[in-house]
Design a protein around this motif. Structure first.
Motif, PDB file in Angstrom:
ATOM      1  N   PHE A   1       0.851  -1.184   0.000  1.00 34.24           N
ATOM      2  CA  PHE A   1       0.000   0.000   0.000  1.00 34.24           C
ATOM      3  C   PHE A   1       0.889   1.237   0.000  1.00 34.24           C
ATOM      4  CE2 PHE A   1      -2.486  -3.294   2.003  1.00 34.24           C
ATOM      5  CZ  PHE A   1      -3.774  -3.100   1.507  1.00 34.24           C
ATOM      6  N   PHE A   2       0.678   2.138  -0.966  1.00 35.26           N
ATOM      7  CA  PHE A   2       1.328   3.438  -0.936  1.00 35.26           C
ATOM      8  C   PHE A   2       0.439   4.340  -0.090  1.00 35.26           C
ATOM      9  CE2 PHE A   2       2.788   2.003  -5.285  1.00 35.26           C
ATOM     10  CZ  PHE A   2       3.998   1.531  -4.812  1.00 35.26           C
ATOM     11  N   VAL A   3       1.004   4.940   0.940  1.00 32.63           N
ATOM     12  CA  VAL A   3       0.209   5.691   1.910  1.00 32.63           C
ATOM     13  C   VAL A   3       0.692   7.133   2.015  1.00 32.63           C
ATOM     14  CG1 VAL A   3      -0.350   3.608   3.209  1.00 32.63           C
ATOM     15  CG2 VAL A   3       1.639   4.940   3.877  1.00 32.63           C
ATOM     16  N   ALA A   4      -0.241   8.044   2.237  1.00 30.21           N
ATOM     17  CA  ALA A   4       0.083   9.464   2.353  1.00 30.21           C
ATOM     18  C   ALA A   4       0.732   9.783   3.692  1.00 30.21           C
ATOM     19  CB  ALA A   4      -1.177  10.305   2.161  1.00 30.21           C
ATOM     20  N   ASP A   5       0.324   9.090   4.750  1.00 28.07           N
ATOM     21  CA  ASP A   5       0.811   9.377   6.101  1.00 28.07           C
ATOM     22  C   ASP A   5       1.117   8.040   6.784  1.00 28.07           C
ATOM     23  OD1 ASP A   5       0.938   9.852   8.909  1.00 28.07           O
ATOM     24  OD2 ASP A   5      -0.305  11.643   8.689  1.00 28.07           O
ATOM     25  N   LEU A   6       2.394   7.700   6.861  1.00 26.70           N
ATOM     26  CA  LEU A   6       2.798   6.406   7.400  1.00 26.70           C
ATOM     27  C   LEU A   6       2.341   6.222   8.838  1.00 26.70           C
ATOM     28  CD1 LEU A   6       4.268   3.729   6.908  1.00 26.70           C
ATOM     29  CD2 LEU A   6       6.378   4.844   7.652  1.00 26.70           C
ATOM     30  N   ALA A   7       2.502   7.226   9.681  1.00 27.34           N
ATOM     31  CA  ALA A   7       2.104   7.118  11.091  1.00 27.34           C
ATOM     32  C   ALA A   7       0.606   6.850  11.212  1.00 27.34           C
ATOM     33  CB  ALA A   7       2.491   8.382  11.853  1.00 27.34           C
ATOM     34  N   ARG A   8      -0.187   7.517  10.394  1.00 30.24           N
ATOM     35  CA  ARG A   8      -1.638   7.306  10.414  1.00 30.24           C
ATOM     36  C   ARG A   8      -1.978   5.868  10.007  1.00 30.24           C
ATOM     37  NH1 ARG A   8      -4.807  10.879   6.307  1.00 30.24           N
ATOM     38  NH2 ARG A   8      -3.835   9.383   4.911  1.00 30.24           N
ATOM     39  N   SER A   9      -1.296   5.349   8.996  1.00 27.75           N
ATOM     40  CA  SER A   9      -1.543   3.974   8.549  1.00 27.75           C
ATOM     41  C   SER A   9      -1.102   2.956   9.590  1.00 27.75           C
ATOM     42  CB  SER A   9      -0.825   3.710   7.226  1.00 27.75           C
ATOM     43  OG  SER A   9      -1.388   4.501   6.205  1.00 27.75           O
ATOM     44  N   VAL A  10       0.047   3.200  10.221  1.00 21.94           N
ATOM     45  CA  VAL A  10       0.527   2.306  11.282  1.00 21.94           C
ATOM     46  C   VAL A  10      -0.495   2.270  12.425  1.00 21.94           C
ATOM     47  CG1 VAL A  10       2.285   2.067  13.088  1.00 21.94           C
ATOM     48  CG2 VAL A  10       2.978   2.436  10.713  1.00 21.94           C
ATOM     49  N   ALA A  11      -1.009   3.437  12.793  1.00 19.09           N
ATOM     50  CA  ALA A  11      -2.009   3.488  13.867  1.00 19.09           C
ATOM     51  C   ALA A  11      -3.294   2.765  13.463  1.00 19.09           C
ATOM     52  CB  ALA A  11      -2.312   4.946  14.230  1.00 19.09           C
TER      53      ALA A  11
ATOM     54  N   TYR B   1      -3.812   0.301  11.075  1.00 16.91           N
ATOM     55  CA  TYR B   1      -3.670  -1.153  10.943  1.00 16.91           C
ATOM     56  C   TYR B   1      -3.238  -1.810  12.257  1.00 16.91           C
ATOM     57  CZ  TYR B   1      -4.514  -0.891   5.972  1.00 16.91           C
ATOM     58  OH  TYR B   1      -5.111  -0.692   4.754  1.00 16.91           O
ATOM     59  N   GLY B   2      -2.474  -1.087  13.078  1.00 16.29           N
ATOM     60  CA  GLY B   2      -2.038  -1.638  14.360  1.00 16.29           C
ATOM     61  C   GLY B   2      -3.057  -1.471  15.458  1.00 16.29           C
ATOM     62  N   ASP B   3      -3.408  -0.234  15.750  1.00 11.44           N
ATOM     63  CA  ASP B   3      -4.308   0.050  16.870  1.00 11.44           C
ATOM     64  C   ASP B   3      -5.774  -0.252  16.544  1.00 11.44           C
ATOM     65  OD1 ASP B   3      -2.021   0.936  18.158  1.00 11.44           O
ATOM     66  OD2 ASP B   3      -2.411   3.048  17.718  1.00 11.44           O
ATOM     67  N   THR B   4      -6.243   0.202  15.393  1.00 11.99           N
ATOM     68  CA  THR B   4      -7.650   0.036  15.052  1.00 11.99           C
ATOM     69  C   THR B   4      -7.982  -1.397  14.639  1.00 11.99           C
ATOM     70  OG1 THR B   4      -7.725   2.344  14.330  1.00 11.99           O
ATOM     71  CG2 THR B   4      -9.533   0.920  13.604  1.00 11.99           C
ATOM     72  N   LEU B   5      -7.160  -1.977  13.744  1.00 12.02           N
ATOM     73  CA  LEU B   5      -7.440  -3.326  13.254  1.00 12.02           C
ATOM     74  C   LEU B   5      -6.761  -4.425  14.070  1.00 12.02           C
ATOM     75  CD1 LEU B   5      -7.322  -2.828   9.376  1.00 12.02           C
ATOM     76  CD2 LEU B   5      -9.273  -2.630  10.942  1.00 12.02           C
ATOM     77  N   GLY B   6      -5.825  -4.046  14.939  1.00 13.81           N
ATOM     78  CA  GLY B   6      -5.183  -5.010  15.828  1.00 13.81           C
ATOM     79  C   GLY B   6      -4.139  -5.903  15.181  1.00 13.81           C
ATOM     80  N   LEU B   7      -3.577  -5.490  14.053  1.00 10.54           N
ATOM     81  CA  LEU B   7      -2.529  -6.282  13.405  1.00 10.54           C
ATOM     82  C   LEU B   7      -1.173  -5.964  14.013  1.00 10.54           C
ATOM     83  CD1 LEU B   7      -3.601  -5.911   9.665  1.00 10.54           C
ATOM     84  CD2 LEU B   7      -4.007  -7.845  11.194  1.00 10.54           C
ATOM     85  N   PRO B   8      -0.265  -6.940  14.046  1.00 12.40           N
ATOM     86  CA  PRO B   8       1.089  -6.672  14.545  1.00 12.40           C
ATOM     87  C   PRO B   8       1.877  -5.881  13.500  1.00 12.40           C
ATOM     88  CG  PRO B   8       0.924  -8.945  13.803  1.00 12.40           C
ATOM     89  CD  PRO B   8      -0.455  -8.340  13.675  1.00 12.40           C
ATOM     90  N   VAL B   9       2.028  -4.595  13.731  1.00 13.41           N
ATOM     91  CA  VAL B   9       2.707  -3.704  12.787  1.00 13.41           C
ATOM     92  C   VAL B   9       4.121  -3.430  13.272  1.00 13.41           C
ATOM     93  CG1 VAL B   9       2.677  -1.428  11.689  1.00 13.41           C
ATOM     94  CG2 VAL B   9       0.530  -2.635  12.104  1.00 13.41           C
ATOM     95  N   GLN B  10       5.056  -3.465  12.328  1.00 14.60           N
ATOM     96  CA  GLN B  10       6.458  -3.180  12.645  1.00 14.60           C
ATOM     97  C   GLN B  10       6.920  -2.029  11.767  1.00 14.60           C
ATOM     98  OE1 GLN B  10       9.098  -6.470  11.840  1.00 14.60           O
ATOM     99  NE2 GLN B  10      10.821  -5.472  12.819  1.00 14.60           N
ATOM    100  N   SER B  11       7.417  -0.963  12.382  1.00 15.38           N
ATOM    101  CA  SER B  11       7.977   0.164  11.647  1.00 15.38           C
ATOM    102  C   SER B  11       9.446  -0.122  11.367  1.00 15.38           C
ATOM    103  CB  SER B  11       7.832   1.460  12.445  1.00 15.38           C
ATOM    104  OG  SER B  11       6.463   1.779  12.596  1.00 15.38           O
TER     105      SER B  11
END
Length: 126
Positions: free
Chosen positions: A12-22, A24-34
């Motif tokens: 996924f090409f994303v406009a705001d990486l921090a927003r996407s990490v939050a 997919y990680g916080d909202t959807l509960g996936l294990p996200v690694q920066s």
């Protein structure tokens, strides 16, 4: 030609990486690694054998997501075979943010598809 491959990632090409990490990680509960790559920061999320990859980049509708086929090796052979079959390569074999190799091409509707080979695998099968 790709029957021996598996879909290993969706990019996924994303406009705001921090927003996407939050999201997919916080909202959807996936294990996200920066992560930090040679082109800058990016992130991944694991979905049971399928990796979601988030790369900050401006994209127009239709540029994202990109389905990525994982190869055991031979990316240059695959590139040659695609060209021989008249497939348009839009990004030739090049280094991926993870250190592996990648190649992007389009289908007849200009959907982007990608091949990915792990770092250290042989570029040619022969």
């Amino acid at each position: 030609m790709l029957s021996n491959c598996k879909i290993g990632a969706i990019v996924f090409f994303v406009a705001d990486l921090a927003r996407s990490v939050a999201f997919y990680g916080d909202t959807l509960g996936l294990p996200v690694q920066s992560l930090d790559g040679h082109d800058g920061p990016w992130a991944t999320a694991d979905m049971g054998g399928l990796t979601l990859v988030f790369i900050p980049r401006t994209a127009t509708v239709g540029d994202s997501p990109v389905v990525v086929f994982h190869l055991d090796g031979g990316i240059d052979d695959y590139a040659d075979a695609l060209v021989a079959r008249g497939v348009e390569i839009i990004v030739p074999v090049s280094e991926a943010p993870s250190g592996g190799l990648t190649l992007d091409f389009v289908d007849p509707d200009r959907n982007v598809l990608s091949l990915y080979q792990l770092a250290g695998a042989q570029r040619r099968r022969t």
